[in-house]
Write an enzyme that holds these catalytic residues in place. Sequence first.
Site, short mmCIF file in Angstrom:
data_model
loop_
_atom_site.label_atom_id
_atom_site.label_comp_id
_atom_site.label_asym_id
_atom_site.label_seq_id
_atom_site.Cartn_x
_atom_site.Cartn_y
_atom_site.Cartn_z
N CYS A 135 -14.28 5.39 1.84
CA CYS A 135 -13.35 6.50 1.63
C CYS A 135 -12.46 6.67 2.85
O CYS A 135 -12.90 6.50 3.99
CB CYS A 135 -14.11 7.82 1.44
SG CYS A 135 -15.35 7.83 0.15
N CYS A 136 -11.22 7.02 2.59
CA CYS A 136 -10.30 7.50 3.62
C CYS A 136 -9.28 8.37 2.90
O CYS A 136 -9.40 8.61 1.69
CB CYS A 136 -9.65 6.37 4.42
SG CYS A 136 -8.47 5.32 3.54
N TYR A 137 -8.28 8.87 3.60
CA TYR A 137 -7.35 9.83 3.00
C TYR A 137 -6.77 9.33 1.68
O TYR A 137 -6.84 10.02 0.67
CB TYR A 137 -6.23 10.16 4.00
CG TYR A 137 -5.33 11.26 3.55
CD1 TYR A 137 -5.78 12.58 3.50
CD2 TYR A 137 -4.02 11.01 3.16
CE1 TYR A 137 -4.94 13.61 3.09
CE2 TYR A 137 -3.19 12.02 2.74
CZ TYR A 137 -3.64 13.33 2.70
OH TYR A 137 -2.81 14.34 2.29
N LEU B 289 -9.89 10.45 -0.40
CA LEU B 289 -10.39 11.79 -0.10
C LEU B 289 -9.36 12.85 -0.45
O LEU B 289 -9.69 14.02 -0.55
CB LEU B 289 -10.77 11.89 1.38
CG LEU B 289 -11.95 11.02 1.81
CD1 LEU B 289 -12.15 11.10 3.31
CD2 LEU B 289 -13.22 11.41 1.07
#
Length: 146
Positions: free
Chosen positions: A63-65, A107
């Site tokens: 996960c990341c932005y 995210l």
Amino acid sequence: MRIAVGSDERNYVTDALIAELKQRGHELILFGPLAGNTDPWPDVGRAVGEAVATGQADQGIVCCYTGTGVSIAANKVPGVRAALCHDAQTAAGARKWNDANVLALSLRTTTPEIAREILDAWFATECPPEERATIERLKDVERTSN
């Protein structure tokens, strides 16, 4: 199932994701801030990818932005087929046609409810035998590119 889970930040989505995976009975190997570290997204994507590629984990979730960075980083690891999924249909297709072994999530756009739907589709879908030849062709590309 052992699942490597990594993110470049910890928030309500990652907390809900971890709780959901544990509730489903999975053994988790955590990376980045989820493990108490401050690793940036390239390191998180690579670490999860390596855990999957070496067999330490059966599958991975990153996960990341936007989910894009960690999916790119994970896909740099030979043997990883990371797929950025924003909905259940994409997750099912990634498993069915691409035999994806790392799920990438944004995210920013993924809610805990959507994450559950994506996980339902991800875990319910297998790559059928007739797709294996296509996956082998992808592995050939990987071998000849290194």
